[in-house]
Design an enzyme around this catalytic site. Sequence first.
Site, PDB file in Angstrom:
ATOM      1  N   LYS A  59      12.121  40.140  64.257  1.00  0.00           N
ATOM      2  CA  LYS A  59      13.071  40.035  63.157  1.00  0.00           C
ATOM      3  C   LYS A  59      14.507  39.804  63.591  1.00  0.00           C
ATOM      4  CE  LYS A  59      12.621  41.726  59.355  1.00  0.00           C
ATOM      5  NZ  LYS A  59      12.238  41.734  57.975  1.00  0.00           N
ATOM      6  N   SER A  95      47.521  64.263  45.267  1.00  0.00           N
ATOM      7  CA  SER A  95      47.073  62.903  45.601  1.00  0.00           C
ATOM      8  C   SER A  95      47.387  62.559  47.056  1.00  0.00           C
ATOM      9  CB  SER A  95      47.748  61.881  44.676  1.00  0.00           C
ATOM     10  OG  SER A  95      49.152  62.045  44.677  1.00  0.00           O
ATOM     11  N   ASN A 111      58.116  58.695  38.636  1.00  0.00           N
ATOM     12  CA  ASN A 111      57.397  57.697  37.834  1.00  0.00           C
ATOM     13  C   ASN A 111      57.742  56.268  38.237  1.00  0.00           C
ATOM     14  OD1 ASN A 111      56.346  59.879  36.579  1.00  0.00           O
ATOM     15  ND2 ASN A 111      57.446  59.618  34.639  1.00  0.00           N
ATOM     16  N   LYS A 120      44.749  54.629  42.217  1.00  0.00           N
ATOM     17  CA  LYS A 120      44.918  54.130  43.582  1.00  0.00           C
ATOM     18  C   LYS A 120      43.655  54.039  44.423  1.00  0.00           C
ATOM     19  CE  LYS A 120      49.353  56.322  43.462  1.00  0.00           C
ATOM     20  NZ  LYS A 120      48.917  56.861  42.146  1.00  0.00           N
ATOM     21  N   THR A 162      18.584  23.222  41.165  1.00  0.00           N
ATOM     22  CA  THR A 162      18.865  23.935  39.919  1.00  0.00           C
ATOM     23  C   THR A 162      17.635  24.822  39.710  1.00  0.00           C
ATOM     24  OG1 THR A 162      17.822  22.244  38.550  1.00  0.00           O
ATOM     25  CG2 THR A 162      20.189  21.998  38.909  1.00  0.00           C
ATOM     26  N   HIS A 163      17.844  25.991  39.160  1.00  0.00           N
ATOM     27  CA  HIS A 163      16.742  26.975  39.009  1.00  0.00           C
ATOM     28  C   HIS A 163      16.082  27.293  40.352  1.00  0.00           C
ATOM     29  CE1 HIS A 163      16.890  25.815  34.675  1.00  0.00           C
ATOM     30  NE2 HIS A 163      17.084  24.607  35.194  1.00  0.00           N
ATOM     31  N   SER A 172      15.280  44.525  64.098  1.00  0.00           N
ATOM     32  CA  SER A 172      14.526  45.605  63.485  1.00  0.00           C
ATOM     33  C   SER A 172      14.045  46.534  64.589  1.00  0.00           C
ATOM     34  CB  SER A 172      13.330  45.030  62.719  1.00  0.00           C
ATOM     35  OG  SER A 172      12.338  46.031  62.571  1.00  0.00           O
ATOM     36  N   GLU A 229      23.900  40.334  53.543  1.00  0.00           N
ATOM     37  CA  GLU A 229      23.412  41.254  52.509  1.00  0.00           C
ATOM     38  C   GLU A 229      24.500  42.246  52.088  1.00  0.00           C
ATOM     39  OE1 GLU A 229      19.072  42.455  53.437  1.00  0.00           O
ATOM     40  OE2 GLU A 229      19.910  41.676  55.287  1.00  0.00           O
ATOM     41  N   ASN A 268      17.780  39.936  61.148  1.00  0.00           N
ATOM     42  CA  ASN A 268      18.113  40.158  59.742  1.00  0.00           C
ATOM     43  C   ASN A 268      19.557  39.765  59.421  1.00  0.00           C
ATOM     44  OD1 ASN A 268      15.558  41.196  59.164  1.00  0.00           O
ATOM     45  ND2 ASN A 268      16.167  43.250  59.849  1.00  0.00           N
ATOM     46  N   TYR A 272      54.119  57.145  31.234  1.00  0.00           N
ATOM     47  CA  TYR A 272      53.285  57.681  32.309  1.00  0.00           C
ATOM     48  C   TYR A 272      52.450  58.862  31.833  1.00  0.00           C
ATOM     49  CZ  TYR A 272      51.903  59.823  36.735  1.00  0.00           C
ATOM     50  OH  TYR A 272      51.178  60.353  37.768  1.00  0.00           O
ATOM     51  N   GLN A 285      47.362  58.571  38.078  1.00  0.00           N
ATOM     52  CA  GLN A 285      47.192  58.884  39.501  1.00  0.00           C
ATOM     53  C   GLN A 285      45.800  58.436  39.986  1.00  0.00           C
ATOM     54  OE1 GLN A 285      48.974  62.463  41.339  1.00  0.00           O
ATOM     55  NE2 GLN A 285      46.892  63.219  41.510  1.00  0.00           N
TER      56      GLN A 285
HETATM   57  N1  ARG Z   1      51.284  61.413  42.421  1.00  0.00           N
HETATM   58  C1  ARG Z   1      51.695  60.819  41.197  1.00  0.00           C
HETATM   59  C2  ARG Z   1      50.846  59.581  40.900  1.00  0.00           C
HETATM   60  O1  ARG Z   1      50.222  59.113  41.769  1.00  0.00           O
HETATM   61  C3  ARG Z   1      53.123  60.429  41.271  1.00  0.00           C
HETATM   62  C4  ARG Z   1      53.837  60.409  39.963  1.00  0.00           C
HETATM   63  C5  ARG Z   1      53.964  61.763  39.383  1.00  0.00           C
HETATM   64  N2  ARG Z   1      54.767  61.774  38.206  1.00  0.00           N
HETATM   65  C6  ARG Z   1      54.756  62.772  37.358  1.00  0.00           C
HETATM   66  N3  ARG Z   1      55.495  62.683  36.313  1.00  0.00           N
HETATM   67  N4  ARG Z   1      54.009  63.847  37.535  1.00  0.00           N
HETATM   68  O2  ARG Z   1      50.767  59.115  39.797  1.00  0.00           O
END
Ligand code: ARG
Length: 462
Positions: free
Chosen positions: A287, A27, A114, A329, A159-160, A281, A294, A289, A321, A326
Amino acid sequence: MTKSANQMWGGRFAAGPDAIMEAINASISFDQRMARQDIEGSRAHAAMLAATGIITDKDSEAIREGLLTVLSEIEAGEFAFSTALEDIHMNVEARLKDLIGEPAGRLHTGRSRNDQVALDFRMWVRDQLDALDGALIALIHALLGQAEAGADWVMPGFTHLQTAQPVTWGHHMMAYVEMLGRDLSRVRDARNRMNESPLGAAALAGTSFPIDREMTAKALGFDRPAANSLDAVADRDFALEFLGAASICAMHLSRLSEELVIWSSAQFRFVKLSDRFSTGSSIMPQKKNPDAAELIRAKIGRIFGANVALMTVMKGLALTYSKDMQEDKEQVFDAADNLMLALAAMEGMVRDLEAQQDNLRSAAASGFSTATDLADWLVRVLGMPFREAHHITGALVAAAETKGVDLPELELAEMQAVCGEITQDVYTVLTVEASVASRTSYGGTAPSQVRKQIARWREELA
Ligand code: ARG
């Protein structure tokens, strides 16, 4: 190819991971965005380990100093992130070991990745909520500026998307202030609720070391440590609340964008967008725009998409966990970046916006927009039941339409042909100015009401 076993857990492993395993598992390409939070958390943890006598002051100092060096390397762009080291947590720790040697191995005492990742991500989201707070306030101020300038400019209310009744420009702007004000309160609610520290939950069960979770929670700006270690490492509801608030906010921005697109068209000419937030444009020289509007209108797609994606990742996961988490994010990062960009662009557009007062007024005066005022007059002055007044007004609108005029241009005799009791007095309610001025009920569109709301918001935000 057999790689050497991992330096963090190599004890049980004879061989390293397959290249594909490494690719799916890592990650670091994205969680390096949490480097600052990771290091801040580790520094607080190391200080606590020394304060509780779990490690020596000397080791703690070496760790804390070393972590600062790591941070400055990362911030200077000099850090060599390694995919083999999987994530930000292990990249930082490995570099710390290069720098300070043996004491680095003591940092992870009483902690797990974790609770570490739960902490880092929570702090990252908390920073975003704070940034969002500021961006919303800035946009609200831009809208208040527009509302103040045009508190009594008359425009059609729809409205509408059909002309309904005249309203004021200020009132319309203030509708968005209310929406964004609720977005702001959602952001603040979410921040309040999420501000508990997961650090010290360790892998899932807590730890046998005599750690001080109050101390780390306080050092990291949390209100308290999270009360259940399983929950602390397992939930990502704080990120979902962020995405929920972000989605609703993006939906609001999308509606305002849509109005700007419509209003800036040659058919409406309600507003002029500034050159700074428009594009031309390559083929059609005339134009201009509304691209920013948008794009903001479209941002809801990826932001709400992130919300759906994370909700779907989290659903059905047994505690605590799992590596599924993972996947929490990237979508949050993307949603946060795009919402901040959308808010900044919207703020700029609203600040630069030039409402076309005359066009707004003439649009408001067409389409029989004061028909309700006429019906109300029949009720108020002639004592007619509203249903009957509605019917008679309908007949008057039809008469005006046949003649090709708007209601104020109908002669009194023509009105009396429909309803004999109508007097000259009716004309006082048929102008759009009279219409909006009369709507003084709380929250109504009368300029006096709009100015009160502007003042209330200015006070609230001061
Ligand atoms: N890179 C992991 C994540 O984003 C970190 C936690 C990993 N924990 C584990 N028990 N493998 O979730």
